[in-house]
Structures are given as C-alpha cells and as structure tokens.
Enzyme design. Structure first.
Site, PDB file in Angstrom:
ATOM      1  N   TRP A  59       0.750  -1.034   0.128  1.00  0.00           N
ATOM      2  CA  TRP A  59       0.119   0.025   0.117  1.00  0.00           C
ATOM      3  C   TRP A  59       0.842   1.230   0.071  1.00  0.00           C
ATOM      4  O   TRP A  59       2.147   1.029   0.002  1.00  0.00           O
ATOM      5  CB  TRP A  59      -0.848  -0.051   1.119  1.00  0.00           C
ATOM      6  CG  TRP A  59      -2.327   0.302   0.907  1.00  0.00           C
ATOM      7  CD1 TRP A  59      -2.471   1.611   1.162  1.00  0.00           C
ATOM      8  CD2 TRP A  59      -3.271  -0.156   0.210  1.00  0.00           C
ATOM      9  NE1 TRP A  59      -3.940   2.035   0.690  1.00  0.00           N
ATOM     10  CE2 TRP A  59      -4.458   0.895   0.063  1.00  0.00           C
ATOM     11  CE3 TRP A  59      -3.504  -1.338  -0.324  1.00  0.00           C
ATOM     12  CZ2 TRP A  59      -5.563   0.482  -0.514  1.00  0.00           C
ATOM     13  CZ3 TRP A  59      -4.877  -1.680  -1.036  1.00  0.00           C
ATOM     14  CH2 TRP A  59      -5.693  -0.850  -0.851  1.00  0.00           C
ATOM     15  N   ASP A  60       0.254   2.338  -0.011  1.00  0.00           N
ATOM     16  CA  ASP A  60       1.200   3.514  -0.104  1.00  0.00           C
ATOM     17  C   ASP A  60       2.153   3.839   1.269  1.00  0.00           C
ATOM     18  O   ASP A  60       2.821   4.421   1.458  1.00  0.00           O
ATOM     19  CB  ASP A  60       0.457   4.995  -0.574  1.00  0.00           C
ATOM     20  CG  ASP A  60      -0.591   5.262   0.019  1.00  0.00           C
ATOM     21  OD1 ASP A  60      -0.959   4.771   1.125  1.00  0.00           O
ATOM     22  OD2 ASP A  60      -1.485   6.300  -0.378  1.00  0.00           O
ATOM     23  N   TRP A  61       1.599   2.967   2.327  1.00  0.00           N
ATOM     24  CA  TRP A  61       2.078   3.130   3.767  1.00  0.00           C
ATOM     25  C   TRP A  61       2.677   1.807   4.094  1.00  0.00           C
ATOM     26  O   TRP A  61       3.281   1.935   5.218  1.00  0.00           O
ATOM     27  CB  TRP A  61       1.255   3.591   4.970  1.00  0.00           C
ATOM     28  CG  TRP A  61      -0.154   2.943   4.665  1.00  0.00           C
ATOM     29  CD1 TRP A  61      -1.371   3.786   3.991  1.00  0.00           C
ATOM     30  CD2 TRP A  61      -0.474   1.776   4.825  1.00  0.00           C
ATOM     31  NE1 TRP A  61      -2.450   2.782   4.010  1.00  0.00           N
ATOM     32  CE2 TRP A  61      -2.110   1.580   4.349  1.00  0.00           C
ATOM     33  CE3 TRP A  61      -0.092   0.732   5.237  1.00  0.00           C
ATOM     34  CZ2 TRP A  61      -2.652   0.404   4.536  1.00  0.00           C
ATOM     35  CZ3 TRP A  61      -0.685  -0.476   5.364  1.00  0.00           C
ATOM     36  CH2 TRP A  61      -2.068  -0.816   4.974  1.00  0.00           C
ATOM     37  N   ASN A  80     -14.254   0.837   0.781  1.00  0.00           N
ATOM     38  CA  ASN A  80     -13.443   1.928   0.946  1.00  0.00           C
ATOM     39  C   ASN A  80     -12.997   2.559  -0.466  1.00  0.00           C
ATOM     40  O   ASN A  80     -12.336   1.823  -1.485  1.00  0.00           O
ATOM     41  CB  ASN A  80     -12.130   1.856   1.538  1.00  0.00           C
ATOM     42  CG  ASN A  80     -10.951   2.836   1.627  1.00  0.00           C
ATOM     43  OD1 ASN A  80     -11.340   3.643   2.081  1.00  0.00           O
ATOM     44  ND2 ASN A  80     -10.230   2.782   0.609  1.00  0.00           N
ATOM     45  N   GLU A  81     -13.697   3.692  -0.714  1.00  0.00           N
ATOM     46  CA  GLU A  81     -13.410   4.333  -1.921  1.00  0.00           C
ATOM     47  C   GLU A  81     -13.515   3.734  -3.228  1.00  0.00           C
ATOM     48  O   GLU A  81     -13.243   4.098  -4.559  1.00  0.00           O
ATOM     49  CB  GLU A  81     -11.683   5.002  -1.896  1.00  0.00           C
ATOM     50  CG  GLU A  81     -11.829   5.742  -0.711  1.00  0.00           C
ATOM     51  CD  GLU A  81     -10.138   6.470  -0.819  1.00  0.00           C
ATOM     52  OE1 GLU A  81      -9.282   6.024  -1.438  1.00  0.00           O
ATOM     53  OE2 GLU A  81     -10.006   7.241   0.156  1.00  0.00           O
ATOM     54  N   GLU A  88     -11.694  10.649   6.299  1.00  0.00           N
ATOM     55  CA  GLU A  88     -10.439  10.554   6.117  1.00  0.00           C
ATOM     56  C   GLU A  88      -9.477  11.893   5.663  1.00  0.00           C
ATOM     57  O   GLU A  88     -10.282  12.614   4.879  1.00  0.00           O
ATOM     58  CB  GLU A  88      -9.983   9.599   4.858  1.00  0.00           C
ATOM     59  CG  GLU A  88      -9.950   8.120   5.143  1.00  0.00           C
ATOM     60  CD  GLU A  88      -9.583   7.424   3.920  1.00  0.00           C
ATOM     61  OE1 GLU A  88      -8.724   7.795   3.132  1.00  0.00           O
ATOM     62  OE2 GLU A  88      -9.667   5.988   3.802  1.00  0.00           O
TER      63      GLU A  88
END
Ligand SMILES: *[C@@H]1O[C@H](CO)[C@@H](O)[C@H](O)[C@H]1NC(C)=O
Ligand SMILES: *[C@@H]1O[C@H](CO)[C@@H](O)[C@H](O)[C@H]1NC(C)=O
Ligand SMILES: *[C@@H]1O[C@H](CO)[C@@H](O)[C@H](O)[C@H]1NC(C)=O
Ligand SMILES: *[C@@H]1O[C@H](CO)[C@@H](O)[C@H](O)[C@H]1NC(C)=O
Ligand SMILES: *[C@@H]1O[C@H](CO)[C@@H](O)[C@H](O)[C@H]1NC(C)=O
Ligand SMILES: *[C@@H]1O[C@H](CO)[C@@H](O)[C@H](O)[C@H]1NC(C)=O
Ligand SMILES: *[C@@H]1O[C@H](CO)[C@@H](O)[C@H](O)[C@H]1NC(C)=O
Ligand SMILES: *[C@@H]1O[C@H](CO)[C@@H](O)[C@H](O)[C@H]1NC(C)=O
Length: 901
Positions: free
Chosen positions: A193-195, A459-460, A555
């Site tokens: 993921w981006d994190w 989510n999204e 968020e």
C-alpha cells in the site's frame, strides 16, 4: 431427580473444554527459489511463512533495510505445513468430530491422514470440517498445502482477462508491490500500500482445534438488542453443530448477570432434528431499562458491559457460552437540512461528534495483528487522545475478538468497513459465494460488540468508479458488478443479519442520497451528504480556509517521518538515514511523497540548511512532525467548529473527524500519528488537545476574527472567561491582553464570539496576524494565545494559538536557553502500573515546539510539542517499564524550533 440433574450439569460443564488445540509447533517446508532446494523449518500456529522463516534464520529480518524485496521470493513459492498429533478415546469415540480452522491465509488444500478433507480460499473465513471418519488411534498427520497467493491472483486475472479486465492491473512502481490482489479474498494491503510493504503471506494465522460432539456443540451465540419502551429486548441466537444420529431435545437457558444479587433469565426447550439444515435457535430476554446502565462512547459516560451466559442441556450433554454485551441504541441520522441531508451518529439519543482516526492492521503479518500488548497500546492511545471512534479500514482485515473487546471496554465506536478497498472486484459465482460466507460469518462473529456502530461496504470503490481512477471509463459492466457485489449482496445480507445497525455502501459516499441515483453516478464527495475523504498536498496545511465544510470527514491527513529511534535499528549504515538516500526512497511509497512533504514544510517553516545528512534527517523528522501535527490540528478544529451551523449554501453541521491514520505497519514516512514502534508522533500529542471535550478555536476571514468555543459536553456552562494574549516573539511577557468575560458555553454545540468586541477589531486582527508593538523595541511579529477558564480560573480547554502568517520561516526565532531537570522522586500517580516521573523545564524566552524524547525508554510524556510562554513548566513522564529518574535523565533529549537552525 433434581439433585441428579444438577449433578449432570456439574459433570458436563467440564466437558465444555474438551477441544484439542492444534496450536503450537508445526513443521514447515518450502522450496527455495535459488537452488530448488527443499528446506524444512519449525513453524508456529497461529503463524505465517515470513515470521517462521525469519525465526528459523532462513530469511533476514523482514522489516529491515529493503528486505521486503529481498524476501519476496517466499510469496511465490508453495509451502507445506504439517502437524503430527494423538487423540484420546474421548475424541475417537465421539459420534462426530470437527476440525476448525479459525483463519487460513489463504489458498490451501488440507489433508488428514492422507484424506483430502477440504480446501480454503478466503482468509476471512472460519472453516469447519467433519473429520469423524479420518481420525486414527495411532498418530494422526495433518498436512496443509499452500499455493502462492501471487500466482493464484495472476491465474485468476489471466482467466478473467479473457472476458474483461478487473483493474487496477498493478500497484504504482514505488510500492514495490504485487499485482491483482483484488481477485483474492486476502488482506488487500498484503500486496503493498502507499504506507506499507508487500508481504504476500501464507500460513495458519488463527487457531486450529478439534472438537468432539456428543450431541450438540454451541458454535456461536449472537444477540440483537432492541430498545422498546421501557425494555431492552435481547434476541439471543444459538448456532449449533449437532450429530446427525438422532433428534435431540435441548433445554436452553440464558442468564443476564446484572450484579451479585440480580440475574434476569429465561429458558425454553427446543428440538433439533437430524434432517435440519438450519441449526440455529433463538431465545428472548427482556430487560427493564431501569435495571441496567447504558453503554456510552468514550467521554460521554461509562462503558458498562454485562455478561450473558447461555447454557444448553440435553439428556447427556451440557454446554455453555458466556458473552459480553452492552445496552445502547445507535442511529445514523440522515434528515433533510437546508441543502442535502445530515450525517451523524446518535447514541442513546445523544448526537455524538465522532472524533478519531483510521485503523490499519497492526501488522502486515496477519498472525501478529492480535498481539495483546500492541492492540491495547493502540486503543489505549486512542482513548487517551480523547477519541471515540476508529474506522477499521477496508484494505485490512476484520479484527480480532481482542480488538473489539478492548474497543467495547474503552468506549471506542467502530466504523467497520467490509474488506474491499481501492479497486474493482470480480463478481464470478465463486467470488460472490465466498463473499457471502465472509459477510455472514463476520457479522455474526462481531455483532455482539456494542462498539461497532456502522457497517460500510467498501473503501473508495464508488469514488474510484465515479472518478475513473482505474480506466473503467463509462463501461456499464463495472457499474453492474459494483451493484451486484455491494448492493445486491453485501447490503442485502447485512440488513438481514443485523437490524440494529446502519449500513452505508461505500466510504466516501453520499449516504442515503445514493439510493436516489442507484448508488453510482454522482460525485460521492458531495459536501452536503454522507462522508468525505479530503487530501491536499499543494495548499498550505496551516491555512484553515482550504478545508471543505462537510457533514463528516472520515479521512484526511498529512505525512511525517517516524522517530529516529524507530528508524535506527532497521538500517545497516548511518548514511541510509538521509531524506535523499535510496533507503528512504524505498520506504516512501507515495509517488512524489517526499517532494510534497518538503514543499508543505517550507510553506511555514525554514528547511534545514545543514550539510550533515544525519542532522538534516533528524531535522526533517522534527519538522515533518510539526507540519503534520499543526495541519491536522487546524483541519480538525475547522471540522469541529462547523459542528452546529450551516453556511449560506447549506454546508456545515460537521459531525465527524477521523484523520488518516492511527498506526503503522513498518518504519516509513506515513500519515500515522503513532509510529511502528508505538511511539507517539507529535500529532498524537496534539490529538489529545484538539479532540478535548471543549476546545477554543478561531476563524479569520477578511481581517475579521471570530472565536469558536466547541463543546461536546451535554451540559452548558456559565460564566467562562476567554483570555487573549499577544506576545512579541522575543518576550515572554504579553504585550497586549484582552479579557472576554461571562461566556455561556452551550451544550453539545459551538458558541461563537463574534460581537462588537471583535467585529470592529480589524486592528486587533491585523496585529494578531502581523505585528505587535512592544513597549521598548520596534514592532515585531506576534503570536497569540487563547485561554478559556471557568469562573475560578481553572482552564476549561487546552490553550490554543494563532500563528502569525508566513512568519516562523522568515524571522530569527528567539533564542531560548531551555534546561530540563528530572525530579528525583517518583510521583504517586501511576500509569501502565509504573510510577510517573516529573520533569521541570525552564526557559528564559518564548520557546516554540518543544519536543521531548526518551530514547528507547518505553513511555510517553504528559504533553509534547508544546510552546513555552512561561519560564517554568512541569511535565510528567508516564513510563511503561520500571526506570529510575537517573536512567531517564541520561536518555532525555530536547529539541526546540530555534534550536535546530
Ligand atoms: C481427551 O483430550 C481432550 C482434548 O485434549 C481433553 O480435554 C480430555 O480431557 C481428554 N480426555 C481424557 C479422558 O483424557
Ligand atoms: C513472483 O510471481 C510474479 C507473478 O508470476 C512475478 O511477476 C514475479 O516476478 C515473481 N517474483 C519473484 C520474486 O520471483
Ligand atoms: C426426527 O424428527 C423428524 C421430524 O419429526 C422425523 O421426520 C425423523 O424421522 C426423526 N428422526 C429420527 C432419527 O428419529
Ligand atoms: C460510572 O461509573 C462510576 C464508577 O463505577 C460511577 O461512580 C458513576 O456513577 C458511573 N456514572 C454513570 C453516569 O453511570
Ligand atoms: C508596556 O507598557 C505598559 C504601560 O506603560 C505596561 O503596563 C506594560 O507592562 C508594558 N509591557 C511590557 C511587556 O513591558
Ligand atoms: C452574564 O451572562 C448572563 C447570561 O447571558 C446574563 O444573564 C448576565 O447578566 C451576565 N452578567 C454580567 C455581569 O454581564
Ligand atoms: C463569574 O466569574 C467571575 C470571574 O471571572 C467572578 O468574579 C464572578 O463572581 C462570577 N459570577 C458568578 C455569578 O459566579
Ligand atoms: C529573547 O530572544 C530575543 C531574540 O533573540 C532576545 O532579543 C532577547 O534578549 C531574549 N530574551 C532573553 C531574556 O534572553
């Protein structure tokens, strides 16, 4: 007869624990990719391939350096886990024996003594297999053959692509990720993921047990609690596993324990038939509301929980299960406003402003996501930061019992996503079938928890479809798939399974309004409906004007770097600790993330100018944490001050602020407020204050200042006083002071001070924003403090600050001599069961962003990242291990803004 019956109960109650656990040590086998060599290693259940191989020294520490990439080959291999075990006669002679896997990650074929007993393909499912025929008196052998999730995802994609592709095809290059995770029912973040890094894990991530069933076994107990007039009606449902040899009459009793003297109970007889497909039975319990206390979110009252015992007795067998429940009502209020609909949670008829954050799994290794210490620390930190809600985000996993138990206990409301995030998803028959089971099992497993207040479909994914994030364009097929999965399947199932909680199809979405346009086709980020996610890395984060006035912000966030003490142990050379190093680039997954970060910092603060790369790195850690803390603070304050009014175009009545994100899965730049080692970043210390029950905030528009006092208290308060002090940045004495007396703070609302005293005060506003005239010297920039006190002078809210615009980066900051003294005595107050230690700070000048660190000593400070407008300040160190003041003194480090340049 009576005595006899009681005797039976006592004998068989012991039988409750008849299950044989297969947790513990197993044997694992994997073929290395290099030499095609088979390696045997000792494995653990619950566990996983990456932790096992590292423990066996076959692969290096997964989270050090760039080992996520070095160790990646593991996820492409097949793996075998085996366990040899014996069973006794109790199990061998039982009419039915089941083998239960509480969680398998993910694709496995299971063999018992050479017989294939089943397959698994969804890590969110519990699998129950009838193994009566396959158990042996001698040694038993259980073998689990895992296939690579990376390979299976690829195969599923290739097959699907013959018809049409289900995007995204892959993650951005900077993630170092794997592709096609959306085809498989596995934690979506385990492919990166981006994190977070990619660890395509495999393993038995939850417990395994074997259970003999003599007549019946209670698999699950669920409750639906409705309030009707003066009663709480509890519908208790028992899910049985039965032997199929004969019809059974079963006595069910349920007892709610109110206190030592008082129980409320009910019982009934039910029949279970051999040919039953439906092995659930219900029993009702009616509780007068005046006999029990309600469960409240953190900050609103107690989190009273009650134990409910259900006992089932047949002629030969007695079984019992105890669960914990709480009494509360939850409503998601979506009623018409001037424009759009409201969107807020109402618990026990009280409108609640949701304050909190987003929770990602506590580890990228699923087996480590339920570690007691970690989960307790994270949820306790949430509670200590005055949070009342966490969103369990859809790219992670349905959390453990432990997680929800603690959330119940701490009063942390849970917004529970289903595990679908940032992708399109298949709707093949197998996929839908698997998802249906996943929804049923997880709703049943979790619905007893009073903390859960909302189910959300994904989510999204609505946003992705609407905004064409993945090139789906206007193709109807993706819309059809979307409706099939989230509306026709998940929404319908959840509404059948749980009538006590609201459901939303996506986050962000327009809530109820989505029904009007069949769930897709309008911008899901509308400010006057539902919830919104908002990120902006170009605007100045300290500028309140940019933020959207929304109904609910689920968020928003900014990146920062984790502590140097968190980073140090994972690098092999000190040159890695450089914001421009390859190592750091490897950890920064957000494309252009570091450029954004530097640019955002530079809008308010001077960038480090040293050539010493380590010092520069430490400065960036500090500055990025300041930028993150102040930006999220200002954004959150904006949301909170919009709580009780609408503007001329109907925006406002904001009732939720959940910043992204609470925690981390590795040591990297991310949006978290608590780093991977559990250290609070500056943001988390700030959250304690910006989520306080009462805050004093401001808004400046066209040189017009208004003060907003936000209260979440359900009682109003009279005769409060606001003190406004203006300080020249070079003098610890205020140069101007104003007192605003006799303020009535409205209950659960925003009290705005916007009258003559402030209205015509553009001079004051201009002063606040620009320059103060101190007596002796020429004009200098000033910083303003806002302090709210009750009539006896006790602060009602954390002190707040108005920073001069564009100034902190342009002027020579006051040089302050700060010293710190550790008091030798332990304070009587305790936290984490260890004595607190008092520190005394002394300064001779205004000191900004005072940042304290205690090296590798576990604990936190009572306050951090604060400003000193006084010569002395006392701070408490709350240790989570026993240390002496002397040891603490040695490790203490203090950083100030003027000190770093
Ligand atoms: C048989 O094994 C089960 C599971 O380990 C255990 O609970 C039970 O006490 C054992 N029974 C006897 C008779 O030893
Ligand atoms: C693993 O498999 C994927 C899919 O076949 C492939 O793209 C990737 O290069 C492989 N990775 C390694 C480290 O072998
Ligand atoms: C169980 O009860 C059902 C319904 O009364 C009946 O049809 C069935 O024959 C019974 N089975 C046994 C094994 O007695
Ligand atoms: C909450 O619990 C405490 C301690 O048990 C008790 O003293 C207090 O009255 C309770 N508060 C409410 C509102 O029930
Ligand atoms: C500024 O002057 C006023 C009046 O002369 C005095 O009361 C005040 O203390 C002075 N402030 C400072 C910071 O010296
Ligand atoms: C203080 O405020 C209250 C309520 O607004 C008002 O009734 C009262 O007269 C005020 N007292 C003073 C001294 O202004
Ligand atoms: C209101 O507060 C002031 C101090 O700010 C105090 O002097 C006064 O007595 C208070 N009035 C009442 C009615 O409590
Ligand atoms: C505070 O800092 C300013 C600016 O650096 C300096 O002029 C002043 O002397 C300092 N005050 C003290 C008490 O050191």
């Amino acid at each position: 007869m009576r005595t006899f019956f009681q005797f039976i109960i006592i004998v068989f109650l012991v039988n409750n624990t008849l299950s044989l656990t297969l947790d513990g040590s197993w044997i694992g086998k994997i073929t290395t990719n290099k030499h095609e060599q088979e390696i045997t290693f000792s494995a653990t259940v619950p566990g996983g391939i990456y932790t096992d191989l590292n423990k066996a020294h076959i692969i290096p520490n997964n989270l050090n350096e760039n080992n996520d990439v070095i160790n990646r080959w593991v996820g492409n291999q097949s793996v075998i886990y085996t366990k040899r075990f014996y069973v006794n006669n109790t199990l061998l002679n039982a009419p039915k024996v089941v083998l239960i896997f509480h969680g398998v990650d993910t694709f496995a074929t299971i063999l018992l003594n050479g017989h294939e007993i089943g397959e698994t393909s969804n890590m969110f499912l519990r699998y129950t297999f009838d193994v009566t025929k396959y158990l042996e008196k001698e040694e038993n052998l259980l073998e689990i053959f895992f296939s690579s999730p990376v390979k299976i995802a690829e195969i599923l994609h290739n097959k699907q692509a013959l018809k049409y592709v289900i995007p995204p095809i892959c993650t951005p290059d900077s993630y170092n990720g794997e592709c096609h995770v959306n085809y498989i029912r596995k934690m979506q973040a385990s492919f990166s993921w981006d994190w977070g890094p990619a660890f395509p894990s495999m393993g038995i991530w939850k417990s395994v047990e074997i259970i003999p069933i003599n007549e019946i076994y209670i698999m699950d107990v669920t409750t639906d609690i409705h309030k009707k007039e003066n009663f709480w009606n509890i519908i208790i449902t028992l899910f049985f596993e039965v032997t199929s040899q004969r019809n059974i009459t079963c006595h069910i009793s349920s007892v709610l324990n109110i206190n030592d003297q008082l129980n409320i109970h009910n019982s009934s007889n039910v029949n279970l038939y051999t040919n039953d497909k439906d092995t659930k039975r219900t029993i009702l319990l009616k509780i007068p509301t005046n006999l029990v206390n309600e469960w409240w979110p953190n900050g609103y009252g107690n989190q009273t929980l009650y134990s409910l015992t259900v006992t089932t007795a047949t002629s030969t067998d007695v079984k019992q299960k105890i669960i914990h429940i709480g009494f509360r009502t939850v409503e998601l209020i979506q009623k018409p406003l001037k424009t759009g609909l409201s969107f807020y949670f109402q618990i026990n008829n009280v409108p609640i402003f949701a304050k909190g954050s987003n929770f990602i799994p506590a580890s990228v290794f699923p087996e480590l996501t339920a570690k007691t210490d970690t989960i307790k620390h994270l949820l306790r930190s949430a509670k200590e930061a005055n949070m009342n809600m966490l969103r369990v985000w859809g790219g992670g996993l349905y959390e453990s019992e432990l997680f929800y138990n603690i959330a119940d206990e701490y009063g942390i409301m849970i917004w529970q996503d289903f595990m679908f995030a940032c992708a399109m998803y298949p709707t093949t028959e197998e996929f839908l079938e698997s998802t249906k089971k996943e929804v049923i099992q997880n709703v049943q497993r979790l619905k007893n928890h009073p903390s859960i207040v909302l189910w959300a479909g994904n989510n999204e994914n609505e946003a992705a479809l609407y905004g064409n994030w993945y090139g789906t364009g206007t193709e109807q097929i993706y819309k059809t798939d979307y409706i099939k999965l989230y509306v026709d399947l998940i929404k319908k199932e959840v509404e059948q399974l749980d009538s006590t909680r609201p459901f939303v199809v996506s986050s962000p979405s327009n809530g109820l309004y989505t029904e009007k346009y069949n769930y897709i086709g309008k911008d899901p980020y509308l400010k006057t409906f539902g919830d919104v996610h908002y990120y902006n890395y170009f605007n100045n984060g300290w500028d309140m004007h940019q933020y959207p006035r929304v109904r609910f912000s689920s968020e928003y966030g900014f990146q920062s770097l984790p502590s140097i003490y968190t980073m140090l142990p994972i690098v092999s050379t000190i040159t890695d600790l450089d914001i421009h190093s390859d190592f750091f680039k490897h950890r920064q997954h957000l494309p252009l993330g570091t450029e954004y970060l530097i640019n955002l910092i530079s809008k308010n603060l001077k960038l480090p100018d040293t050539q010493n790369t380590l010092k520069r790195f430490e400065d960036y850690i500090y500055l990025s944490q300041i930028n993150q803390a102040v930006s999220v603070k200002i954004q959150t304050e904006f949301y909170r001050q919009s709580k009780s009014d609408l503007n001329e175009i109907g925006e406002g009545m904001t009732m939720g602020a959940l910043y992204w994100q609470l925690n981390d899965v590795w040591q990297a730049p991310s949006w978290s407020s608590i780093d991977f080692d559990g250290r609070w970043k500056m943001l988390h210390y700030y959250a304690v204050e910006f989520f306080a029950p009462i805050i004093v905030t401001y808004y400046i528009r066209n040189m017009h200042l208004s003060i907003h006092i936000v209260s979440d208290k359900i009682h109003s308060m009279k005769n409060a006083t606001l003190e406004v002090n203006l300080y020249a940045l070079n003098n610890i004495k205020p140069v101007q002071s104003y007192i605003y007396p006799n303020i009535t703070i409205e209950a659960n609302a925003v009290t705005t001070i916007d009258d003559n005293w402030l209205k015509y005060s553009w001079i004051l506003t201009s002063t606040i924003l620009n320059e103060c005239q101190s007596n002796s010297t020429t004009k200098s920039n000033c910083i303003t403090t806002l302090t709210l006190k009750d009539k006896t002078g006790i602060p009602l809210a954390p002190r707040n600050y108005i920073y001069p615009s564009n100034v902190l980066k342009n002027i020579a900051l006051p040089i302050a001599n700060v010293s710190i003294k550790v008091n030798d005595n332990h304070l009587p107050g305790k936290s984490f069961n260890y004595p607190n230690i008092e520190l005394e700070l002394t300064t001779d000048n205004i000191t900004l962003f005072v940042w304290l660190e205690a090296g590798n000593i576990c604990g936190r400070f009572s306050e951090n990242g604060f400003h000193m407008f006084e010569n002395k300040k006392s701070i408490i160190f709350l240790a989570c291990e026993f240390i002496t003041p002397k040891v603490l003194r040695k490790s203490l480090k203090i950083t100030t803004l003027s000190g770093i340049y």
